[in-house]
Design a protein around this motif. Structure first.
Motif, short mmCIF file in Angstrom:
data_model
loop_
_atom_site.label_atom_id
_atom_site.label_comp_id
_atom_site.label_asym_id
_atom_site.label_seq_id
_atom_site.Cartn_x
_atom_site.Cartn_y
_atom_site.Cartn_z
N PHE A 1 -59.60 92.05 -42.47
CA PHE A 1 -59.27 91.03 -43.45
C PHE A 1 -57.88 90.51 -43.18
CE2 PHE A 1 -57.28 94.76 -45.31
CZ PHE A 1 -56.12 94.27 -45.86
N LYS A 2 -57.59 89.36 -43.76
CA LYS A 2 -56.22 88.86 -43.79
C LYS A 2 -56.00 88.17 -45.11
CE LYS A 2 -56.56 84.49 -41.27
NZ LYS A 2 -56.12 83.77 -40.10
N GLY B 1 -54.41 85.28 -47.13
CA GLY B 1 -53.96 83.90 -46.90
C GLY B 1 -54.06 83.52 -45.43
N ASP B 2 -52.99 82.92 -44.91
CA ASP B 2 -53.00 82.49 -43.51
C ASP B 2 -52.62 83.60 -42.54
OD1 ASP B 2 -50.25 82.72 -43.88
OD2 ASP B 2 -49.87 80.57 -43.74
N GLY B 3 -52.23 84.76 -43.04
CA GLY B 3 -51.89 85.90 -42.17
C GLY B 3 -50.55 85.77 -41.46
N CYS C 1 -51.58 88.24 -38.42
CA CYS C 1 -52.41 87.69 -37.34
C CYS C 1 -52.16 88.44 -36.03
CB CYS C 1 -52.15 86.20 -37.17
SG CYS C 1 -52.82 85.20 -38.52
N ARG D 1 -61.21 86.42 -45.19
CA ARG D 1 -59.93 85.99 -45.76
C ARG D 1 -59.92 86.28 -47.26
NH1 ARG D 1 -57.46 80.20 -44.50
NH2 ARG D 1 -56.69 81.32 -42.72
#
Length: 188
Positions: free
Chosen positions: A72-73, A75-77, A117, A130
């Motif tokens: 998972f991440k 938001g935008d990571g 990321c 996400r």
């Protein structure tokens, strides 16, 4: 590094900052640091490790990018965090034992912080779900309302950057190891 306490409005920590631990764990670390530094100032090396990892111990990475075996991440990571390769700890202690680092308080972390990321890429994650930042903000608010330090601190860790300056220790040595050292086989 738990001695600093996580704060949403602070994303970079250094050794000169006021300590503000929220958890009992962090508070006892401050007590231990104070005892050592007040009694043995000239012969104490207080090392504040960013979350530690090794090729055989990936918990501090996995819990930031995995739930069970699913990646998972948030938001935008792109939020950043400092991590500490166990080889960097060995490197620092070796320099201390060889009288190359004076007594003092030092943050110890890899030279550069990572984004979430970066961690996902290093894990060769393909299928990533996400999680909107909004959900973690609700979790944080619940922690505040319920006075639950665990919920509050862990929400902050995932929705904000948490980086630790290594400028002070880098005056005496270079911290060369990172998760990107695939050719050295430290992490993979």
């Amino acid at each position: 590094v738990s001695v600093y306490g996580e704060k949403l409005e602070i994303d970079h920590y250094n050794e000169k900052m006021k300590l503000n631990a929220c958890s009992n764990y962090g508070k006892t670390k401050i007590e231990a640091e104070n005892l050592l530094f007040n009694k043995y100032n000239n012969k104490s090396w207080l090392l504040r490790f960013a979350p530690v990892y090794s090729k055989d111990f990936t918990l501090n990475i996995d819990r930031r990018v995995k739930i069970k075996n699913n990646f998972f991440k948030i938001g935008d990571g792109l939020k950043q965090l400092s991590l500490c390769n166990i080889q960097n700890i060995h490197h620092v202690i070796s320099h201390i034992l060889n009288d190359k680092v004076p007594a003092g308080k030092y943050n110890v972390a890899d030279k550069n912080p990572y984004t979430y990321c970066d961690l996902l890429e290093n894990n060769n994650a393909i299928k990533i779900f996400r999680i909107p930042v909004f959900f973690l903000r609700i979790s944080y608010l619940m922690g505040v309302i319920l006075k639950n330090a665990f919920l509050k601190e862990n929400s902050i860790k995932l929705i904000s950057s948490n980086t630790y300056s290594t400028k002070k220790i880098n005056k005496y040595l270079n911290l060369p190891f990172s998760i990107n050292d695939k050719n050295k086989n430290f992490y993979k």
